[in-house]
Motif scaffolding. Structure first.
Motif, short mmCIF file in Angstrom:
data_model
loop_
_atom_site.label_atom_id
_atom_site.label_comp_id
_atom_site.label_asym_id
_atom_site.label_seq_id
_atom_site.Cartn_x
_atom_site.Cartn_y
_atom_site.Cartn_z
N ILE A 36 -8.61 1.30 -2.70
CA ILE A 36 -8.05 2.27 -1.91
C ILE A 36 -8.62 2.35 -0.46
O ILE A 36 -9.73 1.60 -0.18
N SER A 37 -8.18 2.91 0.48
CA SER A 37 -8.58 2.97 1.84
C SER A 37 -9.56 4.17 2.19
O SER A 37 -9.46 5.15 1.57
N THR A 71 -11.97 0.46 -6.50
CA THR A 71 -12.39 1.65 -7.47
C THR A 71 -12.30 1.45 -8.83
O THR A 71 -12.78 1.82 -9.79
N TRP A 111 -11.04 -1.45 3.05
CA TRP A 111 -10.58 -1.30 1.87
C TRP A 111 -11.52 -1.38 0.92
O TRP A 111 -12.52 -2.10 0.84
N TYR A 139 -5.20 9.03 0.72
CA TYR A 139 -5.62 7.60 0.85
C TYR A 139 -4.53 6.59 0.68
O TYR A 139 -3.43 7.17 -0.02
N TYR A 140 -4.71 5.37 1.34
CA TYR A 140 -3.81 4.21 0.63
C TYR A 140 -4.07 3.56 -0.53
O TYR A 140 -5.47 3.40 -0.59
N ARG A 141 -3.37 3.14 -1.56
CA ARG A 141 -3.72 2.53 -2.54
C ARG A 141 -3.02 1.33 -2.85
O ARG A 141 -1.75 1.30 -2.30
N SER A 142 -3.45 0.14 -3.27
CA SER A 142 -2.82 -1.08 -3.78
C SER A 142 -3.37 -1.56 -4.95
O SER A 142 -4.30 -1.30 -5.09
N THR A 191 -7.50 -2.09 -8.66
CA THR A 191 -7.09 -1.09 -7.62
C THR A 191 -8.18 -1.15 -6.43
O THR A 191 -9.35 -1.30 -6.43
N PRO A 228 0.61 -1.16 -0.13
CA PRO A 228 0.11 0.00 0.02
C PRO A 228 0.86 1.11 -0.16
O PRO A 228 1.65 1.30 0.74
N GLU A 267 -3.32 12.52 -8.19
CA GLU A 267 -4.40 11.77 -8.82
C GLU A 267 -5.77 12.49 -8.67
O GLU A 267 -6.81 11.75 -8.80
#
Length: 245
Positions: free
Chosen positions: A228-229, A237, A234, A203-206, A226, A189, A197
């Motif tokens: 995101i938090s 998106t 989680w 936020y956190y993104r993985s 994708t 993340p 963006e």
């Protein structure tokens, strides 16, 4: 005999002309020293009582709340759920509250597993509505996204999500016997700060999480593009690669 009479008359006239002390000119009672009969202990107690008395309050000025106004009518737990008796969460307030907080959700949790399992069921049964719990909600998305019409953008992303569920269902001729195994968060993340963006809130993104399952005793997985938090959870998106459309 004339001199005493004149002197007396002059004294009377001068006495009438002398100013009289004003009624309020006497010293205030609080400023007077304690009487001779009062004990030192009584004088000290009286001074302490005066010092501890609260200052006068202006009737036209409302008093401050005991907490200094730090709390609002809406109180939430750490997971973002409403507490009993609290007001509904306003999307704008939630966005403001989380704008500077870096709260990364757990990479493994019962909640994440349950929502990932619901996504898998949606794919197997070809029923996209079952996957809604894993999709990023519209209410917080609007204050988060810094675009001209975030509501319309969310509608487009959501429509793509539902189509991705159907597309994944078509990857196999039959899903009979498929069993959900678990969900694995993809890339490490990354914190995406406000302003990146086209977002107002960090936020956190993985990327590229794995929806793991078994079919005919063989392990397999589906790619989740994708997540995101948001408020300690989680959310997806992009299920597929949205940019290629």
């Amino acid at each position: 005999m004339m001199k005493p009479v004149v002197a007396g008359t002059f004294a009377v006239v001068m006495g009438c002309a002398a100013p009289s002390p004003a009624p309020d000119a006497r010293p205030a009672e609080s400023a007077q020293p304690p009487s001779a009969g009062a004990s030192p202990e009584a004088a000290t107690a009286g001074a302490a009582e005066v010092a501890s008395a609260p200052p006068p309050t202006d009737a036209g000025t409302p008093g401050l709340p005991q907490d200094g106004g730090a709390r609002t009518a809406t109180e939430t737990a750490a997971d973002g759920t409403l507490q009993p008796g609290s007001a509904p969460i306003d999307a704008g307030d939630a966005a403001s509250a989380l704008s500077t907080e870096k709260v990364m959700p757990a990479l493994e949790s019962k909640d994440l597993t349950e929502r990932a399992s619901a996504l898998f069921d949606a794919i197997v049964k070809n029923e996209p509505a079952l996957a809604e719990a894993f999709w990023f909600p519209k209410e917080p998305f609007i204050p988060l996204k810094d675009v001209k019409d975030p509501g319309k953008y969310w509608d487009n992303l959501h429509a793509a999500y539902l189509n991705d569920v159907k597309a994944m269902h078509r990857k196999r001729k039959s899903w009979e016997g498929a069993r959900f195994v678990g969900f694995q968060v993809g890339s490490r993340p990354k914190w995406v700060p406000p302003g990146d963006e086209a977002n107002k809130i960090g936020y956190y993104r993985s990327l590229h999480g794995k929806l793991k399952y078994e079919l005919d005793g063989k392990p397999a997985s589906l790619d989740v593009h994708t997540i995101i938090s948001w408020q300690g959870r989680w959310y997806i998106t992009h299920l597929g690669d949205f940019k290629k459309r």
